[in-house]
Write an enzyme that holds these catalytic residues in place. Structure first.
Site, PDB file in Angstrom:
ATOM      1  N   ILE A 115       0.835  -1.185   0.000  1.00 59.36           N
ATOM      2  CA  ILE A 115       0.000   0.000   0.000  1.00 59.36           C
ATOM      3  C   ILE A 115       0.877   1.245   0.000  1.00 59.36           C
ATOM      4  O   ILE A 115       1.819   1.359   0.780  1.00 59.36           O
ATOM      5  CB  ILE A 115      -0.950   0.013   1.211  1.00 59.36           C
ATOM      6  CG1 ILE A 115      -1.870  -1.188   1.100  1.00 59.36           C
ATOM      7  CG2 ILE A 115      -1.727   1.306   1.300  1.00 59.36           C
ATOM      8  CD1 ILE A 115      -2.846  -1.334   2.184  1.00 59.36           C
ATOM      9  N   CYS A 116       0.542   2.162  -0.892  1.00 62.64           N
ATOM     10  CA  CYS A 116       1.254   3.440  -0.953  1.00 62.64           C
ATOM     11  C   CYS A 116       0.583   4.364   0.034  1.00 62.64           C
ATOM     12  O   CYS A 116      -0.538   4.826  -0.167  1.00 62.64           O
ATOM     13  CB  CYS A 116       1.163   4.002  -2.367  1.00 62.64           C
ATOM     14  SG  CYS A 116       1.873   5.624  -2.535  1.00 62.64           S
ATOM     15  N   LEU A 117       1.252   4.613   1.158  1.00 62.02           N
ATOM     16  CA  LEU A 117       0.669   5.465   2.191  1.00 62.02           C
ATOM     17  C   LEU A 117       1.071   6.905   1.983  1.00 62.02           C
ATOM     18  O   LEU A 117       2.156   7.227   1.662  1.00 62.02           O
ATOM     19  CB  LEU A 117       1.127   5.000   3.569  1.00 62.02           C
ATOM     20  CG  LEU A 117       0.650   3.619   3.973  1.00 62.02           C
ATOM     21  CD1 LEU A 117       1.274   3.212   5.299  1.00 62.02           C
ATOM     22  CD2 LEU A 117      -0.851   3.586   4.083  1.00 62.02           C
TER      23      LEU A 117
END
Length: 117
Positions: A115-117
């Protein structure tokens, strides 16, 4: 008057020297991460929406948990999505690692679930 130094000396006299039993010292100490997680997990469970459920496979390890999200509206309505969260030892300086275990197309989730936070 009881002081910490006198208590430690008394405990050392009962157990023997501290160097001979380093495991007992490490089991008594609680990491900063764990202290923070105790508070944050309580807040998480108190404020979790009804469409989300948190699962701790091992209740003694607050640094690893799974979150199930079942949206009741929007494009993903009716879906069930499982996320895995692992909080590193340096948690107050390093963010948690979150991975989506359910295959999904989303612009912020890679094909492998990162996941790209």
């Amino acid at each position: 008057m009881l002081t910490l130094a006198s208590k430690l000396k008394r405990d050392d006299g009962v157990r023997g020297p501290r160097a001979s039993n380093p495991a007992s010292d490490s089991t008594r100490r609680v990491s900063v991460r764990d202290k923070l997680l105790v508070k944050e997990v309580a807040d998480l469970e108190a404020n979790l929406p009804s469409t989300c459920k948190v699962n701790f496979p091992d209740p003694n390890k607050l640094h690893y948990f799974q979150l199930t999200v079942t949206p009741d509206e929007g494009y993903y309505q009716g879906g069930k999505f499982l996320f895995e969260t692992e909080v590193p030892d340096a948690y107050n300086m390093v963010p948690p690692k979150v991975k989506c275990l359910t295959r999904i197309w989303h612009p912020n989730i890679t094909e492998t679930g990162e996941i790209c936070l």
